[in-house]
Design an enzyme around this catalytic site. Structure first.
Site, PDB file in Angstrom:
ATOM      1  N   CYS A 166       2.584   0.199  -4.531  1.00 20.54           N
ATOM      2  CA  CYS A 166       1.497  -0.645  -4.009  1.00 20.54           C
ATOM      3  C   CYS A 166       0.146   0.039  -4.221  1.00 20.54           C
ATOM      4  O   CYS A 166      -0.152   1.053  -3.582  1.00 20.54           O
ATOM      5  CB  CYS A 166       1.746  -0.924  -2.525  1.00 20.54           C
TER       6      CYS A 166
ATOM      7  N   CYS B 218      -2.228   0.190  -1.126  1.00 21.88           N
ATOM      8  CA  CYS B 218      -1.739   1.141  -0.118  1.00 21.88           C
ATOM      9  C   CYS B 218      -2.366   2.517  -0.331  1.00 21.88           C
ATOM     10  O   CYS B 218      -2.634   3.247   0.634  1.00 21.88           O
ATOM     11  CB  CYS B 218      -0.221   1.262  -0.181  1.00 21.88           C
TER      12      CYS B 218
END
Length: 308
Positions: A46, A49
């Protein structure tokens, strides 16, 4: 007022830790009865993230131990994620951050927010944990007016707050609730549709949208109470009738009865029509709010069925 600053926090245990499905109950649910807990659901693949997590760690550490952060790698804890999704936590995308307080979910956001917004999110959580109404003074004043039945005054204050803070989801949600209190569903939907895209998926706004959808479905279903009950008397496994009956009961503000009908459908056949009963129950929870007594009781009962 509790304010998070950039000053070096006092020495002490690191409030940031990695968690997993084995320690979730202890590190999150039980620990949140003493201090607010943020749970960062992330993944190695991700991109956002990688931006959010360091900023979130910085904000949490600057709070001086008044809030903790537990990081959960969703790929390493698939069983936990599956259980939380079935309980209604939106983990279809990451990053997702859930705030826990007193063993319950207090707030949620998704996506990588800038540090300034992370600070506001944590400050609001700290206010809630301190027993104060979250939000600015205008928000508290508007909420009080609405609770006291002064809908017009509440609407004016919420509208003023939107002008001052055009990305305040609670202000939009409050104004929409005022429109509903005045039986103006179209205007309430217009308020929701007018919210900035950045906050359009906020839990407060989606809850009101669900309320409006359920109210419309409930008005039609209420006229058929007898029909649904007769069908169930003839065939207790008529799951379509049971779900329709639940919608009608919800429209009559019989929340626990509505939830129980759906729970009974799940007990009898949890996968019927692509889990229609569970999905309808989660929509009820969304419309009622996570902290509503009927939601709390219903989630516990649903958990007992799904994870026994």
């Amino acid at each position: 007022m509790q304010v998070i600053s950039d000053m070096q926090p006092p020495a002490g245990p690191d409030p940031v830790m990695d968690g997993d499905q084995k320690t979730f109950m202890q590190d999150v649910v039980q620990a949140s009865r003493e201090v607010p807990i943020l749970v960062d659901f992330w993944a190695t693949w991700c991109g956002p993230c990688k931006t959010l997590t360091p900023a979130l760690e910085k904000v949490v550490r600057s709070a001086g131990g008044r809030v903790r952060l537990v990081k959960i790698d969703i790929d390493q804890n698939r069983q936990l994620v599956q259980q939380l999704v079935q309980m209604g936590l939106p983990l279809q995308s990451v990053p997702t951050v859930a705030a826990f307080w007193q063993g319950q979910i207090a707030d949620i956001f998704q996506g990588a927010l800038p540090e300034s917004e992370l600070r506001r999110f944590v400050e609001a959580l700290l206010k809630m944990a301190g027993g104060q109404m979250p939000g600015a003074d205008l928000l508290a004043e508007a909420e009080t007016a609405l609770e006291e039945g002064d809908v017009q005054t509440a609407a004016e204050i919420f509208a003023a707050l939107i002008e001052q803070e055009p990305e305040n989801p609670k202000a939009y949600a409050g104004l929409a609730r005022c429109m509903l209190a005045l039986d103006q569903e179209e205007q309430a939907l217009a308020v929701l549709d007018g919210a900035p895209e950045k906050i359009a998926a906020h839990a407060d706004l989606t809850a009101i949208r669900s309320q409006i959808e359920l109210a419309a479905a409930g008005r039609e279903a209420q006229s058929k109470f007898g029909e649904f009950e007769a069908r169930l008397a003839a065939d207790p496994d008529d799951h379509a009738a049971r779900i329709d009956l639940a919608v009608a009961l919800n429209a009559a503000d019989r929340r626990e009865d509505a939830a129980e009908q759906l729970l009974e459908a799940i007990r009898r056949d949890r996968v019927w029509n692509e889990e229609a009963a569970r999905k309808q129950l989660l929509k009820f929870f969304e419309a009622w709010g996570f902290m509503d007594p009927a939601s709390v009781k219903g989630r516990r009962a649903l958990s007992a069925i799904l994870f026994k």
